[in-house]
Design a protein around this motif. Structure first.
Motif: not given
Length: 185
Positions: A61-71
């Motif tokens: 997952n190259a978008a780990e996180g909780v913002s609206d820019m992440h998965v």
């Protein structure tokens, strides 16, 4: 005179656009961009049944996180599946330093392939962050120069790493060239 390895961000963008200079978003949820490397979006990443049907053993997952820019998935999301997870908390912005994750993400992909696994590499759209990590992997483990690596992925999926990521891939290209770690192509 520039040598064959020196590639500019503009030259890479030229590879990523059509004859009118336009970028295109991916036409599919995922594509196999290299044997056993699937590059795709969050809809497949969050669909356990689909991942299992595809035979995926590893998730990057190259978008780990909780913002609206992440998965917002993590190892716990896949814990009941046996799939091995690795997350990179990247933002898709020109100033984000993705290069600090090139080596660890590439090692994760290589380990999966060495184990005869299949890797699903994703961000939100499977377009910028995840594409840049797959390109770095091809450079680090298959000795491709940045131009060849970008062309290899682009041939199989519409991608568009942001200019900051392309610049970082050019810097990786220069470093690998200096270290003698790129094939003449």
């Amino acid at each position: 005179m520039t040598d064959d390895y020196e590639v500019s961000v503009q030259q890479l963008n030229d590879l990523l656009t059509d004859e009118n200079g336009d970028f295109h978003m991916p036409s599919k949820n995922f594509n196999e961009v290299y044997p056993r490397i699937l590059l795709g979006n969050q809809s497949v990443a969050t669909n356990i049944n689909r991942l299992q049907q595809l035979g995926v053993t590893h998730i990057l997952n190259a978008a780990e996180g909780v913002s609206d820019m992440h998965v917002n998935t993590g190892a716990e999301f896949y814990s009941s599946t046996g799939m091995i997870y690795h997350g990179v908390p990247a933002f898709d912005t020109d100033h984000f330093d993705l290069s600090v994750y090139f080596e660890e993400a590439s090692k994760f992909i290589q380990t999966a392939l060495t184990m005869k696994g299949k890797v699903y590499v994703h961000c939100q759209k499977g377009y910028s962050r995840s594409a840049a990590l797959v390109i770095a992997y091809l450079m680090l483990y298959h000795r491709m120069n940045v131009h060849t690596a970008v062309a290899t992925v682009r041939e199989r999926r519409e991608i568009g790493p942001n200019d900051g990521f392309l610049r970082q891939l050019c810097q990786l290209n220069n470093r690998l060239k200096c270290e003698g770690r790129l094939c003449e192509q």
